[in-house]
Each structure stands twice: as structure tokens, then as C-alpha cells.
Design an enzyme around this catalytic site. Structure first.
Site, mmCIF file in Angstrom:
data_model
loop_
_atom_site.group_PDB
_atom_site.id
_atom_site.type_symbol
_atom_site.label_atom_id
_atom_site.label_comp_id
_atom_site.label_asym_id
_atom_site.label_seq_id
_atom_site.Cartn_x
_atom_site.Cartn_y
_atom_site.Cartn_z
ATOM 1 N N HIS A 36 -7.611 -5.583 -0.669
ATOM 2 C CA HIS A 36 -6.383 -4.856 -0.386
ATOM 3 C C HIS A 36 -5.682 -5.407 0.867
ATOM 4 O O HIS A 36 -6.273 -5.526 1.928
ATOM 5 C CB HIS A 36 -6.730 -3.374 -0.181
ATOM 6 C CG HIS A 36 -5.555 -2.479 -0.035
ATOM 7 N ND1 HIS A 36 -4.679 -2.222 -1.064
ATOM 8 C CD2 HIS A 36 -5.103 -1.754 1.032
ATOM 9 C CE1 HIS A 36 -3.755 -1.371 -0.648
ATOM 10 N NE2 HIS A 36 -3.983 -1.080 0.618
ATOM 11 N N ASP A 86 -9.403 -4.719 -5.138
ATOM 12 C CA ASP A 86 -8.733 -3.552 -4.569
ATOM 13 C C ASP A 86 -8.921 -2.357 -5.503
ATOM 14 O O ASP A 86 -8.676 -2.462 -6.709
ATOM 15 C CB ASP A 86 -7.242 -3.872 -4.408
ATOM 16 C CG ASP A 86 -6.440 -2.762 -3.759
ATOM 17 O OD1 ASP A 86 -7.032 -1.750 -3.340
ATOM 18 O OD2 ASP A 86 -5.210 -2.921 -3.667
ATOM 19 N N SER A 144 0.837 -1.203 0.000
ATOM 20 C CA SER A 144 0.000 0.000 0.000
ATOM 21 C C SER A 144 0.877 1.261 0.000
ATOM 22 O O SER A 144 1.683 1.436 -0.904
ATOM 23 C CB SER A 144 -0.962 -0.040 1.195
ATOM 24 O OG SER A 144 -2.004 0.902 1.038
#
Length: 296
Positions: A271, A239, A159
Site C-alpha cells: 500500500h 495491499d 488511500s
């Protein structure tokens, strides 16, 4: 007095901003865990180190169970995610994930604790992570001196941490990293521009360079001179960041960079699913891909 919804100026994925300037975060507190002389599950040893006091930067170091001075091991430099404003290298999820990687890849690891918004707005996360990587290259800890092969450094993160890892690789390509060689970069569900989260990033970074800021939208020149030989990118089907992740891979292929890039699609996954159940079959597969990439 708490701000009411009617006073909300901005509502972002991780927090809202109210007219009186207060921020209200929508995420739960981060559960942290202490380092260990021997992890009961993996046997991995860990300890915390201070890299800088001004600004405050620290890291958690990891060693596998069976490590000797005769053989030097690759080093995994891990950058946690959390939208530049949440999570920690010391959280239970990240500690357990990195410890599992160390056990399975038989490597040394450094997991960096960088400054978070709002206490330290962006670009603190980039600068702190770079300071930590330079600290590694300068061999500032006995575990690194005795056990790490700094000709085999791998940058990795998920991320926001995937975004930061790319920026580190770009900086290595631009100005070098004396004392260490970055072989590869592993970006798991990385954050790049092109979603509704762009405005949150702009808010956290008052001096941002707009939609073309190379930290949000990687610049072609940075990609062409990326400071590593190989890149592995994971994207997850469910995601919202999958599109920018795939675009990153496509742009890297077109940039003229001389390395190799591979993309892995986590079909049916959300995610950063890999952090929350280490025994889940697809989490195990993701770590196995990490290991094969590092041993390639």
C-alpha cells in the site's frame, strides 16, 4: 494515567479506543517540511495558502521551474492519504511526491490540508476538500490565475485521498463546478468499503450511512454521473485494499458512465509504496503513468 491494554474497547489499524474515551495512535509523528522558493531537487516552487479559517482549511501550491504567463498548464488537485486521521499535505513524503509530479508533468498543483479525526471527525475531510476545490475554481490565488488552465483539472489522491477524490468527482457530476472542468481522476490504492477497516471508518464518522454509505461504497447513481471523462485506478498486489479497488473499477464500467476507466496493478507492491522512495523503479513507473494520463 495511561490506559492499559485490558481497558481497550476497540483496536483499529491506526488507533485504539479505551474505556475512558482516550485514543492511542499507533503511527509515528508526521515529519513536515516548509514550502520553498526553489526545490533543490526539482526546481519546483511552493507556497502555503489559507482557504478558510472557520473551519480551518489550507493548501500547498506548486509551480514547475519553467513557467511563463503565455502558456497555461493543467492543474493537479491532490488529496493526501492517512486513514482520515493522519498525514498532511505538508509532510515530507507528500511534499516531495507532489513536487516530483509537478516537475515531471509540467503542471500546477494544489495539495489540500483537510481536517483529520479526532479533532475534526468525518465528514470534515470531504467538506474541506470540496471547499478547496471550489476555491481553485474561483481563482483565488495569482498562481492559479496566471498559470493554471482550469479546463484541464485532474483530481488525484491515494488511500483515503483516493476515496475523497472519487467523492469530489461525484459531487462535480451531481452539482457542477462553475469555473473549472475536471478532465480526469487518479485514485492510487483507494480506500473503499469491504475490509476490516470499515469499522474504523464508522467510528470516525458517527453520522455514517452504514455499509451502503456512498462515501464508503460508491453508489451506482454517483458512478453513472461521475464528473470527469477519464479515471485511472492503481491497485497494489500486497495491499488489503486491492479487492475493493478492483470492484470499484468493475462497478464503474457497469454503471453506464460515458467515460473511460483503466486499472493498473502494482505487482509485488504494498500500500502506497510510491511515497517512500521516489527513485525506486516502480515509483518512477507510477509517476510516468500519472504523466501520460494527464497528457493523454
Amino acid at each position: 494515567m495511561a490506559s492499559s491494554d485490558s481497558e481497550t474497547l476497540h483496536k483499529f489499524r491506526f488507533f485504539s479506543v479505551h474505556k475512558d474515551g482516550t485514543l492511542k495512535f499507533s503511527l509515528p509523528p508526521v515529519q513536515k517540511t516548509l514550502p520553498s522558493d526553489e526545490d533543490p531537487t526539482t526546481g519546483v516552487r511552493s507556497k502555503d495558502v489559507t482557504i478558510s479559517t472557520d473551519p480551518p482549511v489550507s493548501a500547498r501550491l506548486f509551480l514547475p521551474r519553467s513557467v511563463g504567463s503565455a502558456t497555461k498548464l493543467p492543474l493537479l488537485f491532490y488529496v493526501h492519504g492517512g486513514g482520515f486521521s493522519w498525514q498532511s499535505a505538508f509532510s515530507t513524503h507528500y511534499h516531495n511526491f507532489v513536487a516530483a509530479m509537478v516537475a515531471e508533468a509540467n503542471c500546477v498543483a494544489v495539495s489540500v490540508e483537510y481536517g483529520l479525526f479526532p479533532d475534526r471527525p468525518i465528514p470534515a475531510c470531504y467538506d474541506d476538500s470540496w471547499a478547496a476545490l471550489q476555491w481553485v475554481a474561483a481563482r483565488q490565488d495569482p498562481w492559479i490565475v496566471e498559470h493554471a488552465d482550469l479546463d484541464r483539472v485532474f483530481l488525484a489522491g491515494d488511500s483515503a485521498g483516493g476515496n475523497i477524490s472519487h467523492t469530489l468527482a461525484a459531487r462535480v457530476g451531481s452539482i457542477g463546478l462553475p469555473g473549472a472542468k475536471v478532465v480526469g481522476a487518479i485514485l492510487v490504492h483507494p480506500f473503499f468499503g469491504g475490509t476490516e477497516d470499515d469499522h474504523m471508518w464508522f467510528y470516525m464518522f458517527p453520522e455514517n450511512g452504514g455499509l451502503r454509505d456512498p462515501r464508503m461504497k460508491p453508489a451506482a447513481a454517483d458512478m453513472a454521473s461521475l464528473g470527469c471523462e477519464r479515471v485511472l485506478v492503481f491497485v497494489a498486489e500486497k495491499d488489503h485494499l486491492m479487492g475493493p479497488g478492483i470492484e470499484y473499477v468493475e462497478e464503474l464500467k457497469k454503471s453506464g458512465w460515458g467515460g473511460t476507466v483503466e486499472v493498473v496493478k502494482n505487482i509485488g507492491e504494498h500500500h502506497c509504496f510510491h511515497l517512500f522512495d521516489l527513485e525506486y523503479e516502480k515509483s518512477v513507473e507510477l509517476r510516468q503513468k500519472f504523466v501520460s494520463f494527464m497528457k493523454q
